[in-house]
Structures are given as structure tokens and as C-alpha cells.
Enzyme design. Sequence first.
Site, PDB file in Angstrom:
ATOM      1  N   SER A  45      10.718 -22.277  60.675  1.00  0.00           N
ATOM      2  CA  SER A  45      12.116 -21.946  60.342  1.00  0.00           C
ATOM      3  C   SER A  45      12.490 -22.414  58.951  1.00  0.00           C
ATOM      4  CB  SER A  45      13.069 -22.645  61.318  1.00  0.00           C
ATOM      5  OG  SER A  45      12.910 -22.144  62.600  1.00  0.00           O
TER       6      SER A  45
ATOM      7  N   HIS B 193      13.664 -16.538  59.555  1.00  0.00           N
ATOM      8  CA  HIS B 193      12.284 -16.053  59.673  1.00  0.00           C
ATOM      9  C   HIS B 193      12.208 -14.646  59.068  1.00  0.00           C
ATOM     10  CE1 HIS B 193      10.422 -19.149  62.281  1.00  0.00           C
ATOM     11  NE2 HIS B 193      11.690 -19.399  62.574  1.00  0.00           N
TER      12      HIS B 193
ATOM     13  N   HIS C   4       8.522 -16.716  68.712  1.00  0.00           N
ATOM     14  CA  HIS C   4       8.768 -17.793  69.671  1.00  0.00           C
ATOM     15  C   HIS C   4       8.847 -17.210  71.080  1.00  0.00           C
ATOM     16  CE1 HIS C   4      10.712 -18.791  65.811  1.00  0.00           C
ATOM     17  NE2 HIS C   4      10.353 -20.041  66.049  1.00  0.00           N
TER      18      HIS C   4
ATOM     19  N   TYR D 164      10.905 -18.055  73.284  1.00  0.00           N
ATOM     20  CA  TYR D 164      12.308 -17.874  73.708  1.00  0.00           C
ATOM     21  C   TYR D 164      12.884 -16.529  73.272  1.00  0.00           C
ATOM     22  CZ  TYR D 164      13.648 -19.336  68.952  1.00  0.00           C
ATOM     23  OH  TYR D 164      13.780 -19.432  67.598  1.00  0.00           O
ATOM     24  N   GLU D 165      12.221 -15.863  72.316  1.00  0.00           N
ATOM     25  CA  GLU D 165      12.689 -14.522  71.911  1.00  0.00           C
ATOM     26  C   GLU D 165      12.348 -13.492  72.983  1.00  0.00           C
ATOM     27  OE1 GLU D 165      12.100 -13.740  67.408  1.00  0.00           O
ATOM     28  OE2 GLU D 165      10.698 -15.346  67.885  1.00  0.00           O
TER      29      GLU D 165
ATOM     30  N   ALA E 253       9.828 -26.752  62.276  1.00  0.00           N
ATOM     31  CA  ALA E 253      10.981 -27.643  62.234  1.00  0.00           C
ATOM     32  C   ALA E 253      11.017 -28.335  63.591  1.00  0.00           C
ATOM     33  CB  ALA E 253      12.249 -26.827  62.051  1.00  0.00           C
TER      34      ALA E 253
ATOM     35  N   MET F  60      10.277 -25.776  69.533  1.00  0.00           N
ATOM     36  CA  MET F  60      10.167 -24.600  70.404  1.00  0.00           C
ATOM     37  C   MET F  60       9.061 -23.645  69.958  1.00  0.00           C
ATOM     38  SD  MET F  60      14.229 -23.794  70.659  1.00  0.00           S
ATOM     39  CE  MET F  60      15.425 -25.126  70.837  1.00  0.00           C
ATOM     40  N   SER F  61       8.082 -24.162  69.253  1.00  0.00           N
ATOM     41  CA  SER F  61       7.039 -23.261  68.737  1.00  0.00           C
ATOM     42  C   SER F  61       5.688 -23.955  68.768  1.00  0.00           C
ATOM     43  CB  SER F  61       7.383 -22.871  67.296  1.00  0.00           C
ATOM     44  OG  SER F  61       7.271 -23.987  66.438  1.00  0.00           O
TER      45      SER F  61
ATOM     46  N   ASN G 186      16.374 -32.878  62.456  1.00  0.00           N
ATOM     47  CA  ASN G 186      17.499 -33.529  63.139  1.00  0.00           C
ATOM     48  C   ASN G 186      16.951 -34.589  64.083  1.00  0.00           C
ATOM     49  OD1 ASN G 186      16.666 -30.821  64.576  1.00  0.00           O
ATOM     50  ND2 ASN G 186      17.420 -32.159  66.183  1.00  0.00           N
TER      51      ASN G 186
ATOM     52  N   HIS H 151      21.482 -24.773  64.670  1.00  0.00           N
ATOM     53  CA  HIS H 151      20.420 -24.106  63.908  1.00  0.00           C
ATOM     54  C   HIS H 151      20.715 -24.193  62.411  1.00  0.00           C
ATOM     55  CE1 HIS H 151      16.969 -21.542  63.318  1.00  0.00           C
ATOM     56  NE2 HIS H 151      17.667 -20.601  62.720  1.00  0.00           N
TER      57      HIS H 151
END
Length: 267
Positions: free
Chosen positions: A29, A60, A82, A84-85, A112, A206-207, A230, A242
Amino acid sequence: MLEKIEAVREFLKKRIGDFEPELLVVLGSGLSFFSENIEDPFVIDYKEIPHFPQSTVPGHAGKLIFGKAYGRKVMVMSGRFHLYEGYDPKDVALPVYVAKRLGACGALLTNAAGAINPFFKPGDIVLVKDIVNFMFRNPLRGPNDERIGPRFPDMSEAVDKGWVERVKERLGDIKEGVYIGVLGPSYETPAEIKAFSKLGADLVGMSTVPEVIAAKHCGMKVLVISCVTNMAAGISEKKLSHKEVIDTMKASQKKIEKAIAVALEVF
Ligand code: HPA
């Protein structure tokens, strides 16, 4: 799977000719700025590539770039996929296998991540020393094609120890940690982060995990570089967004660029 890999390879070969990448580089990201370092690039939109998923996440770009960066011939994914997509883990694995078929023997994966380890801070670059698959998905589920890799790939050295050591030698006091991959897209609750900390994780994201598994499956060397964007939920009082992830990536641009450059040079 092999048919899809071959179809993508055939398509790309028409565009890149006899260019043979040594390494796959996946930009996380907000890292698409790295593409500017690629010399004599061939830029191919994901939309043009048969069987290729599309990037749907802000930050992206959705471009595959071939060229030279820091002395290495690379295939760069500016924009990753990802789970989640809604993609199948096999879709996420496809570009990794394609890179291998085109000649790449290393995969440099960037991302990230949120910091679970309280000694990390936003902007830190962390070398991932191992991963925890908390996505409960695996790109290798289903029939195995031995022409791609073994049924039960060894994961005892998910990231290449030698490569990590060489990067550490060059970068000095770079931090190291364990990355836990979750499905997302909701960020974690403080209770989940507490649990992940007990599982030994320093970073959450998440990746990356499906790509690591696919790369190991087909025999590639892997290095993972995380940028802490973060503190994970509950580690600090701050709410997660995000926008903060993308802003911190932007602010850490120089440090990330340096880490990627070194990782390519010492591969
Ligand atoms: N959690 C999950 N994924 C992330 C985070 C996080 O805190 N930060 C960046 N990606």
C-alpha cells in the site's frame, strides 16, 4: 493453474521479449512511488493481462512493470491483490508463479503493517523473520500440480535467512519481527491484538502470506520488508484508518526505498 500461468507468460513474453526478471518485487500500500526507480521500463496494465485480477484498493496502482532497478532485472507489481477484496488465494498466487516461470528466483515482498510490538513505532522498517498464517486460507488448497511445486512444501525457512543477514549487515540496526497475516478488511480489535501478541506476533497485516506460500511452493527465495504505518489496535489510543496507513508510507518513502535498494543489491 499451469495453463493460466502459461497463458500469462505467453502474453507477457510478447511485450517484454527476451527480458528475464531475476526477482519479483511486490509493492505494498502506498509504495507505487518505487516504480519511478525502474530503468527502461515495460509498463503493462493489469487490465490487459489475461486471467490477472484487478487492484481495487486506493494506493494500489494496478501495473506490472519490468525493467532494471539497483542493478537487478525485476518484475514489479505496483498494486497487489488481497484476499479481503474477494479474490481466491490462487488468484493472489498467480503472479508469483508467473514470475518464477519467467525466470525469477527471488521474491521481495513489501507491505504496510500495524505494530503489535510496543518497541516499534510508525515509520519503522522491519525485516520479517517469520510469518503466522491467521488467514485460514491457503493458495495450495486443492489438487497439487507437481510441475509447479510439491504437495507439502517445507515452510521452516519461510524467509531466506541468508538474504535477511545480508540486508542486516548493510542496514545496521534494522528491526526484525514476526508478521501475522489476517483476512481483514476490518482492522483488529484490541482483544485480537492482545491474543496475537501472545502468539508471538510483532506485526499485523492483511497481505503477504499467500505470496510467501506460493513463492516457497515454487522454490523461490523470499524476503519480506514491512513498514510500520500505525500501532495496532489497543497498543495506542489512536483509531486506525487507511489514510493514516497511506500517509505514513509516504512519509517513510526514503527509508523504504533504501531498504528495497539494499535488498535488491544483496540478493
Ligand atoms: N492491521 C492490519 N493491517 C494493517 C494494519 C493494521 O493495524 N496497518 C496496516 N495494515
